[in-house]
Design an enzyme around this catalytic site. Structure first.
Site, PDB file in Angstrom:
ATOM      1  N   HIS A 154     -19.188 -48.335  20.993  1.00  0.00           N
ATOM      2  CA  HIS A 154     -19.380 -47.950  19.592  1.00  0.00           C
ATOM      3  C   HIS A 154     -20.652 -47.111  19.427  1.00  0.00           C
ATOM      4  O   HIS A 154     -20.646 -46.051  18.798  1.00  0.00           O
ATOM      5  CB  HIS A 154     -19.455 -49.215  18.716  1.00  0.00           C
ATOM      6  CG  HIS A 154     -19.481 -48.910  17.258  1.00  0.00           C
ATOM      7  ND1 HIS A 154     -18.409 -49.119  16.432  1.00  0.00           N
ATOM      8  CD2 HIS A 154     -20.451 -48.374  16.480  1.00  0.00           C
ATOM      9  CE1 HIS A 154     -18.716 -48.726  15.219  1.00  0.00           C
ATOM     10  NE2 HIS A 154     -19.945 -48.278  15.211  1.00  0.00           N
ATOM     11  N   LYS A 185     -20.522 -38.162  18.731  1.00  0.00           N
ATOM     12  CA  LYS A 185     -19.898 -37.413  17.630  1.00  0.00           C
ATOM     13  C   LYS A 185     -20.963 -36.627  16.869  1.00  0.00           C
ATOM     14  O   LYS A 185     -20.775 -35.455  16.558  1.00  0.00           O
ATOM     15  CB  LYS A 185     -19.181 -38.373  16.669  1.00  0.00           C
ATOM     16  CG  LYS A 185     -17.814 -38.828  17.152  1.00  0.00           C
ATOM     17  CD  LYS A 185     -17.040 -39.550  16.043  1.00  0.00           C
ATOM     18  CE  LYS A 185     -17.729 -40.817  15.633  1.00  0.00           C
ATOM     19  NZ  LYS A 185     -17.062 -41.562  14.578  1.00  0.00           N
ATOM     20  N   ASN A 186     -22.086 -37.292  16.599  1.00  0.00           N
ATOM     21  CA  ASN A 186     -23.166 -36.614  15.870  1.00  0.00           C
ATOM     22  C   ASN A 186     -23.710 -35.434  16.665  1.00  0.00           C
ATOM     23  O   ASN A 186     -23.914 -34.343  16.123  1.00  0.00           O
ATOM     24  CB  ASN A 186     -24.315 -37.588  15.589  1.00  0.00           C
ATOM     25  CG  ASN A 186     -23.966 -38.588  14.504  1.00  0.00           C
ATOM     26  OD1 ASN A 186     -22.945 -38.457  13.844  1.00  0.00           O
ATOM     27  ND2 ASN A 186     -24.810 -39.582  14.331  1.00  0.00           N
ATOM     28  N   GLU A 241     -20.560 -42.974  18.461  1.00  0.00           N
ATOM     29  CA  GLU A 241     -21.182 -42.465  17.238  1.00  0.00           C
ATOM     30  C   GLU A 241     -22.246 -41.416  17.565  1.00  0.00           C
ATOM     31  O   GLU A 241     -22.328 -40.374  16.912  1.00  0.00           O
ATOM     32  CB  GLU A 241     -21.793 -43.614  16.420  1.00  0.00           C
ATOM     33  CG  GLU A 241     -20.774 -44.571  15.818  1.00  0.00           C
ATOM     34  CD  GLU A 241     -19.767 -43.889  14.885  1.00  0.00           C
ATOM     35  OE1 GLU A 241     -20.121 -42.898  14.230  1.00  0.00           O
ATOM     36  OE2 GLU A 241     -18.608 -44.357  14.824  1.00  0.00           O
TER      37      GLU A 241
HETATM   38  P1  ADP Z   1     -22.181 -39.135   9.517  1.00  0.00           P
HETATM   39  O1  ADP Z   1     -22.001 -38.693  10.939  1.00  0.00           O
HETATM   40  O2  ADP Z   1     -20.960 -39.765   8.947  1.00  0.00           O
HETATM   41  O3  ADP Z   1     -22.737 -38.052   8.667  1.00  0.00           O
HETATM   42  P2  ADP Z   1     -24.317 -40.713  10.633  1.00  0.00           P
HETATM   43  O4  ADP Z   1     -24.951 -41.983  10.197  1.00  0.00           O
HETATM   44  O5  ADP Z   1     -23.685 -40.721  11.975  1.00  0.00           O
HETATM   45  O6  ADP Z   1     -23.259 -40.326   9.522  1.00  0.00           O
HETATM   46  O7  ADP Z   1     -25.402 -39.564  10.593  1.00  0.00           O
HETATM   47  C1  ADP Z   1     -26.108 -39.301   9.388  1.00  0.00           C
HETATM   48  C2  ADP Z   1     -26.622 -37.871   9.314  1.00  0.00           C
HETATM   49  O8  ADP Z   1     -27.694 -37.703  10.259  1.00  0.00           O
HETATM   50  C3  ADP Z   1     -25.623 -36.795   9.671  1.00  0.00           C
HETATM   51  O9  ADP Z   1     -24.806 -36.441   8.576  1.00  0.00           O
HETATM   52  C4  ADP Z   1     -26.534 -35.653  10.089  1.00  0.00           C
HETATM   53  O10 ADP Z   1     -27.011 -34.954   8.964  1.00  0.00           O
HETATM   54  C5  ADP Z   1     -27.717 -36.360  10.723  1.00  0.00           C
HETATM   55  N1  ADP Z   1     -27.632 -36.378  12.206  1.00  0.00           N
HETATM   56  C6  ADP Z   1     -27.307 -37.429  12.968  1.00  0.00           C
HETATM   57  N2  ADP Z   1     -27.344 -37.118  14.284  1.00  0.00           N
HETATM   58  C7  ADP Z   1     -27.705 -35.822  14.360  1.00  0.00           C
HETATM   59  C8  ADP Z   1     -27.930 -34.898  15.445  1.00  0.00           C
HETATM   60  N3  ADP Z   1     -27.760 -35.264  16.721  1.00  0.00           N
HETATM   61  N4  ADP Z   1     -28.329 -33.645  15.127  1.00  0.00           N
HETATM   62  C9  ADP Z   1     -28.487 -33.271  13.833  1.00  0.00           C
HETATM   63  N5  ADP Z   1     -28.292 -34.085  12.774  1.00  0.00           N
HETATM   64  C10 ADP Z   1     -27.896 -35.349  13.021  1.00  0.00           C
HETATM   65 MG    MG Z   2     -21.856 -39.821  12.583  1.00  0.00          MG
END
Ligand code: ADP
Ligand code: MG
Length: 381
Positions: free
Chosen positions: A242, A249-250, A246
């Protein structure tokens, strides 16, 4: 009239049961203890422990839920979750004074399976309730921080309750673990590289479906204690999966969108992962070149519902059969950090705005240091 009186008495006795169990703190376990118990324990010992421990953990969350903003408590999805907790607590409480015969233990095991099924969509349903709440009126700042604080404790508690239930039904019931070498939900030799690659490939598949391209993986492992051995620790594979899914994906979304915004025609920069096992820590370092996060937003990324992606359609709508969204609920990071922290690990994110992001996942490499991190009920409240 009779019905009303009956419902009221049910309600009162539930409140009484909640008060009773919520006065006790949870009994935290270590990974070492969980592994030993899975090997040497039996169904009866497990029953005697869980018939008290599960109600204690459920009741303390019900009590905390009662302190949420009243308008939030009126949201239909929040009421639903509250109802599930009440029913499950009642069911578990009915075993309180029963003799642990084979038949009773079998019934208890079935009850746990039912509870698990009932609570399957708790995360989505409560998230839906939070959305309904913020869509239907202004959320005050103190309400927002109160809810964020609660959700962290609530979801953490849920992670722990699910693990305890799985350990019983898989080790002592008829449910089979995912793999014969697993001890219930726990893998005593969880090979990090396998799970990390698996999560990467699935995120890549999702990313390609969405953007038609996806970055590749550059993976390096260093076992600082036994250089010739593959890296493994006792861990819950689904939790690790998990977290990694996550984070990938980010990282992928950021990498693709940043390259597009820069109108870059170069090959996408890979996502670099280093897995290092030392005497104390197991560290996973994930590095992307997706443009980073500005400091003004850095303290928001661990908030539930914070997302820079468009919000996908309804969370709980089972009729909806579109593709799984890559981002947009804003639950990825906060929930992953709970998984990492649950066995005394952690997650940190550091960024360089205009360049990329580094995520660090820290896990305990020593089994008896990996103790459950649990929300302790604030009895003064
Ligand atoms: P989601 O992916 O549904 O938006 P997350 O909790 O996974 O929710 O991430 C929150 C926010 O943090 C993302 O919408 C993005 O703006 C920022 N973020 C997270 N990881 C990254 C990354 N590796 N690079 C740039 N921005 C990121
Ligand atoms: Mg995310």
């Amino acid at each position: 009239m009779h019905v009303t009186r009956f419902l009221r008495s049910q309600h009162q006795s539930l409140a009484h049961i909640v008060d009773h169990y919520a006065q006790y703190p949870p009994t935290g376990l270590t990974m070492k203890r969980i592994v030993e118990f899975a090997r040497e324990g039996d169904a009866q010992q497990s029953f005697l422990f869980l018939r008290n421990e599960l109600p204690v953990r459920l009741a303390s969350m019900m009590k905390e839920m009662g302190h949420l903003p009243p308008r939030l408590l009126k949201m239909p999805s929040v009421k639903t979750v509250n109802g599930w907790y009440g029913t499950s607590l009642f069911e578990l409480h009915s075993f309180k004074h029963l003799k642990p015969t084979g038949e009773i233990i079998k019934k208890f095991t079935e009850t746990l399976q039912n509870i698990r099924r009932r609570h399957k969509s708790v995360v989505e349903t409560l998230a839906q309730g939070y959305m309904e709440f913020s869509d239907s009126g202004k959320v005050k700042e103190y309400e927002e921080s109160q809810i964020q604080y609660f959700l962290n404790r609530f979801y953490l508690s849920r992670i722990s309750i699910r693990l305890l239930m799985y350990q019983h039904t898989m080790c002592f019931g008829e449910e089979v673990p995912e793999h014969p070498s697993h001890l219930g939900f726990v893998d005593p030799n969880c090979f990090l590289e396998d799970t990390v690659k698996d999560a990467f490939e699935n995120a890549q598949f999702l990313c390609e479906g969405y953007y038609l391209v996806a970055p590749s993986l550059r993976l390096r492992t260093i076992n600082a204690t036994n250089p010739d051995e593959l890296i493994s620790i006792a861990y819950v594979p689904s939790h690790l999966y998990h977290i990694m899914f996550e984070l990938f994906k980010n990282a992928m979304r950021a990498t693709v969108e940043y390259a597009e915004s820069q109108k870059s025609s170069n090959k996408l920069p890979p996502i670099t992962v280093n897995i290092v096992k030392a005497k104390e820590d197991l560290t996973i370092h994930i590095s992307d070149r997706g443009g980073g996060i500005p400091r003004s937003k850095a303290d928001k990324i661990f908030r539930y519902m914070y997302s820079t992606a468009p919000r996908p359609v309804s969370l709980t709508d089972s009729q909806h059969s579109g593709p799984i969204p890559l981002a947009g609920f804003g639950y990825g990071l906060p929930i992953s950090r709970l998984y990492a922290r649950y066995f005394n690990g952690d997650m940190q994110i550091h960024s360089i705005d205009g360049y990329g992001t580094d995520a660090y996942v820290y896990l305990q490499a020593v089994e008896d240091q990996a103790s459950e991190w649990l929300p302790i009920c604030n009895r003064a409240a």
